[in-house]
Design a protein around this motif. Structure first.
Motif, PDB file in Angstrom:
ATOM      1  N   THR A 142     166.967 111.479   4.430  1.00 30.26           N
ATOM      2  CA  THR A 142     166.159 112.210   5.211  1.00 30.26           C
ATOM      3  C   THR A 142     166.975 113.365   5.539  1.00 30.26           C
ATOM      4  O   THR A 142     168.524 113.248   6.371  1.00 30.26           O
ATOM      5  CB  THR A 142     165.543 111.784   6.385  1.00 30.26           C
ATOM      6  N   PRO A 143     166.738 114.658   5.852  1.00 32.59           N
ATOM      7  CA  PRO A 143     167.402 115.728   6.130  1.00 32.59           C
ATOM      8  C   PRO A 143     167.454 115.588   7.866  1.00 32.59           C
ATOM      9  O   PRO A 143     166.660 114.929   8.351  1.00 32.59           O
ATOM     10  CB  PRO A 143     166.646 116.783   5.707  1.00 32.59           C
ATOM     11  N   SER A 144     168.556 116.173   8.298  1.00 37.13           N
ATOM     12  CA  SER A 144     168.853 116.291   9.933  1.00 37.13           C
ATOM     13  C   SER A 144     168.045 117.250  10.486  1.00 37.13           C
ATOM     14  O   SER A 144     167.133 117.020  11.258  1.00 37.13           O
ATOM     15  CB  SER A 144     170.392 116.489  10.289  1.00 37.13           C
ATOM     16  N   THR A 145     168.008 118.570   9.807  1.00 31.89           N
ATOM     17  CA  THR A 145     166.943 119.434   9.906  1.00 31.89           C
ATOM     18  C   THR A 145     166.562 120.455   8.737  1.00 31.89           C
ATOM     19  O   THR A 145     167.109 120.079   7.642  1.00 31.89           O
ATOM     20  CB  THR A 145     167.521 120.574  10.809  1.00 31.89           C
ATOM     21  N   GLY A 146     165.747 121.070   8.942  1.00 26.79           N
ATOM     22  CA  GLY A 146     164.993 121.708   7.757  1.00 26.79           C
ATOM     23  C   GLY A 146     163.757 121.270   7.191  1.00 26.79           C
ATOM     24  O   GLY A 146     163.269 120.118   7.752  1.00 26.79           O
ATOM     25  N   THR A 147     163.157 122.073   6.143  1.00 27.85           N
ATOM     26  CA  THR A 147     162.008 121.567   5.667  1.00 27.85           C
ATOM     27  C   THR A 147     162.127 121.119   4.183  1.00 27.85           C
ATOM     28  O   THR A 147     162.696 121.868   3.275  1.00 27.85           O
ATOM     29  CB  THR A 147     161.047 122.850   5.588  1.00 27.85           C
ATOM     30  N   GLU A 188     159.803 115.676   5.081  1.00 33.20           N
ATOM     31  CA  GLU A 188     160.486 115.551   6.203  1.00 33.20           C
ATOM     32  C   GLU A 188     159.800 114.733   7.220  1.00 33.20           C
ATOM     33  O   GLU A 188     160.361 114.172   8.112  1.00 33.20           O
ATOM     34  CB  GLU A 188     161.432 116.572   6.682  1.00 33.20           C
ATOM     35  N   ASP A 189     158.299 114.806   7.479  1.00 32.45           N
ATOM     36  CA  ASP A 189     157.634 114.376   8.074  1.00 32.45           C
ATOM     37  C   ASP A 189     157.221 113.017   7.757  1.00 32.45           C
ATOM     38  O   ASP A 189     156.489 112.320   8.759  1.00 32.45           O
ATOM     39  CB  ASP A 189     156.477 115.359   8.629  1.00 32.45           C
ATOM     40  N   LEU A 190     157.189 112.595   6.655  1.00 31.46           N
ATOM     41  CA  LEU A 190     156.797 111.181   6.287  1.00 31.46           C
ATOM     42  C   LEU A 190     157.461 110.237   6.734  1.00 31.46           C
ATOM     43  O   LEU A 190     158.798 110.098   6.964  1.00 31.46           O
ATOM     44  CB  LEU A 190     156.662 111.126   4.722  1.00 31.46           C
ATOM     45  N   ASP A 191     156.934 108.892   7.059  1.00 31.63           N
ATOM     46  CA  ASP A 191     157.553 107.989   7.684  1.00 31.63           C
ATOM     47  C   ASP A 191     158.104 106.998   6.227  1.00 31.63           C
ATOM     48  O   ASP A 191     158.070 107.523   5.268  1.00 31.63           O
ATOM     49  CB  ASP A 191     156.981 106.804   8.197  1.00 31.63           C
ATOM     50  N   ARG A 192     158.923 105.877   6.374  1.00 31.99           N
ATOM     51  CA  ARG A 192     159.685 105.214   5.287  1.00 31.99           C
ATOM     52  C   ARG A 192     158.789 104.657   4.380  1.00 31.99           C
ATOM     53  O   ARG A 192     158.908 104.703   3.059  1.00 31.99           O
ATOM     54  CB  ARG A 192     160.264 104.079   5.865  1.00 31.99           C
ATOM     55  N   ASN A 193     157.525 104.137   4.690  1.00 37.77           N
ATOM     56  CA  ASN A 193     156.530 103.662   3.666  1.00 37.77           C
ATOM     57  C   ASN A 193     155.884 104.835   2.969  1.00 37.77           C
ATOM     58  O   ASN A 193     155.589 104.632   1.548  1.00 37.77           O
ATOM     59  CB  ASN A 193     155.530 102.754   4.599  1.00 37.77           C
TER      60      ASN A 193
END
Length: 238
Positions: free
Chosen positions: A64-69, A78-83
């Motif tokens: 996952t990114p640290s910042t950005g879209t 970037e807003d999704l959880d692991r599942n």
């Protein structure tokens, strides 16, 4: 009236990735902007430590990114959880690796069926889809051979069949010819071009070999965590 251009399949906007904290912090990506249309064949190049592998891991939802879209078909990854990221990988992405990663004591057909087993598909559906995928990569008649009975080029074809058996939108290939001789390397690249042009699969490939990158329709070079160049080129015919 001119129609509006199609929205990108994949888009990075200001993507950064930092590992560690404080004095030990290392910024692998620093503000990467990248837009990829459906049906492109993109080669990603750059020296070790340039950020290309980090970018591909983020594209493949393995990091996952640290910042950005990060947008995939307009969805904010970037807003999704692991599942949720796992579901995106399972249904939209296929992966091919340098080392093939086949199960040694398992037939070609059973190796190809594996992603469909995880998706809970019926045995009959798995068998037919695996046969179709092996046929697409030129391995009809080799279904019951184990990896030890196949050449390196054939093993990579099985790995590609396994990656496309789920009919992904995107195929991510990490140094797919790195373990092959020159003849087999060109055969694999010609196969990837056919899958891109005939099946419409978007191909994103990391490679350090300039002659392999010539098969792509676009080459993106990473240097020091940023996109240093992004050049279109004439795609090779099937």
């Amino acid at each position: 009236m001119n129609s509006a251009p199609a929205a990108p399949l994949i888009e990075f906007q200001g993507i950064t990735k930092t590992y560690g904290q404080g004095q030990a912090a290392f910024q692998a990506l620093s503000g990467v902007d990248l837009s990829i249309q459906q049906g492109e064949f993109l080669a990603v190049m750059g020296p070790s430590g340039s950020g290309k592998s980090t970018a591909m891991n983020i594209l493949g939802c393995l990091d996952t990114p640290s910042t950005g879209t990060y947008l995939f078909q307009g969805v904010h990854v970037e807003d999704l959880d692991r599942n949720q990221r796992a579901l995106l990988r399972r249904h939209y992405l296929g992966f091919v690796f340098q080392g093939f990663n086949l199960l040694a004591r398992t037939s070609a057909q059973e190796n190809v069926e594996l992603p469909l087993l995880y998706r809970g598909e019926s045995p009959a559906a798995r068998h037919q889809a695996a046969l179709d995928a092996l046929a697409l990569v030129g391995l009809s008649g080799w279904e019951h051979h184990t990896p030890a009975e196949l050449s390196g080029g054939q093993q990579q074809r099985v790995a590609i069949a396994r990656a496309i058996v789920t009919r992904p939108l995107v195929l991510l290939a990490d140094e797919p010819t790195g373990n092959l001789d020159s003849k087999r390397s060109h055969e694999i690249m010609e196969l990837l071009v056919r899958l891109n042009q005939e099946q419409g699969i978007t191909v994103l490939m990391v490679t350090h070999e300039p002659d392999m990158a010539t098969y792509a329709s676009r080459i993106v070079h990473f240097v020091d965590g940023q996109v240093a160049s992004d050049d279109a080129q004439e795609a090779r015919p099937c």
